[in-house]
Enzyme design. Structure first.
Site, PDB file in Angstrom:
ATOM      1  N   VAL A  77       0.673  -1.566  -0.466  1.00 13.07           N
ATOM      2  CA  VAL A  77       0.168   0.233   0.118  1.00 13.07           C
ATOM      3  C   VAL A  77       0.389   1.185   0.622  1.00 13.07           C
ATOM      4  O   VAL A  77       1.751   1.540   0.768  1.00 13.07           O
ATOM      5  CB  VAL A  77      -0.795  -0.090   1.278  1.00 13.07           C
ATOM      6  CG1 VAL A  77      -1.559   0.969   1.126  1.00 13.07           C
ATOM      7  CG2 VAL A  77      -2.054  -1.318   1.137  1.00 13.07           C
ATOM      8  N   CYS A  78       0.904   2.493  -0.836  1.00 10.92           N
ATOM      9  CA  CYS A  78       1.270   3.451  -0.788  1.00 10.92           C
ATOM     10  C   CYS A  78       1.314   4.189   0.574  1.00 10.92           C
ATOM     11  O   CYS A  78      -0.071   4.449   0.787  1.00 10.92           O
ATOM     12  CB  CYS A  78       0.502   4.105  -1.560  1.00 10.92           C
ATOM     13  SG  CYS A  78       1.815   5.883  -2.168  1.00 10.92           S
TER      14      CYS A  78
END
Lengths: 130, 101
Positions: A77-78
């Site tokens: 996940v960024c």
């Protein structure tokens, strides 16, 4: 062949996560390798363990987590997208003084460098979403 | 260079289908999926563009046609219907995958 997958949309809002899941599962069943699945922009919403859809609906988060368990997928996940949208792990809770976490244990938060590395290391990058 | 171009929006909603069809090179392929499958239907304004593109194979994702109640008979002749295994094969076969969004 080695694939990297990028998902830019949240679950239950856009078909992107469903399309990406079916593509990823099919590629794995056909013997391909998935180097990484990178969740960007609203796509970070696919990684919260607090998701509770109605019982007769698909559980998009758990479905990714189960696929990760079975095939050892790297679900990333960024970090900047996650911070904006309130997706938190232990490290981010500590760093930003938050009183809770909500990331699913099969997902991890990391930086955009992970997307670049996935694109470089894989034979194909397939992008889902707008 | 042979690319796979993916289109996930209806041609009546966004310009991604039109842009793709204007830029796609001979020897490449176009996959219509999600709402992009509406461009695969006979008798629409998109039909002419699908038929006139030179040396480009156009595919439509069967599960997304089915999800929208679009029967195979309504799909333009020459557009090949594939399933997810076909989508994976197309992505592997071409040099890269270009998502038009």
């Amino acid at each position: 062949m080695k694939f990297a997958i990028q998902i830019n949309e949240g679950p239950y809002q856009h078909q992107a996560s469903d399309s990406a899941y079916l593509f990823t599962r099919t590629a794995l069943e056909k013997g391909h390798e998935i180097f990484r699945v990178f969740f960007y922009h609203d796509g970070v919403g696919n990684g919260t363990r607090l998701t509770t859809p109605p019982q007769d609906d698909r559980h998009i988060v758990n479905r990714w987590a189960e696929l990760a368990e079975k095939y050892g997928l790297d679900l990333v996940v960024c970090v900047a997208a996650a911070q904006r949208r309130g997706l938190v792990d232990d490290g981010e809770a500590e760093r930003n003084g938050k009183d809770a976490t909500n990331i699913h244990p099969k997902f991890r938060i990391s930086g955009l460098g992970q997307l670049i590395e996935a694109a470089v290391q894989s034979d194909r990058l397939v992008v889902f979403g707008d | 260079m042979s690319d796979l171009h993916t289109i996930n929006k209806s041609p009546f909603e966004k310009s991604s289908f039109d842009s793709c069809m204007e830029h796609v090179l001979e020897g490449s392929a176009v996959l219509l999926y999600e709402d992009g499958v509406y461009a695969a239907l006979k008798g629409t304004a998109a039909e002419g563009k699908v038929k006139s593109v030179q040396g480009v194979k156009v595919y439509a994702l069967g599960p997304d046609l089915n999800a929208r109640g679009l029967q195979e008979e309504r799909v333009i002749d020459g557009v090949e219907i594939v399933d997810y295994a076909g989508f994976v094969d197309l992505a592997a076969k071409h040099d890269k995958v270009v998502a038009w969004v």
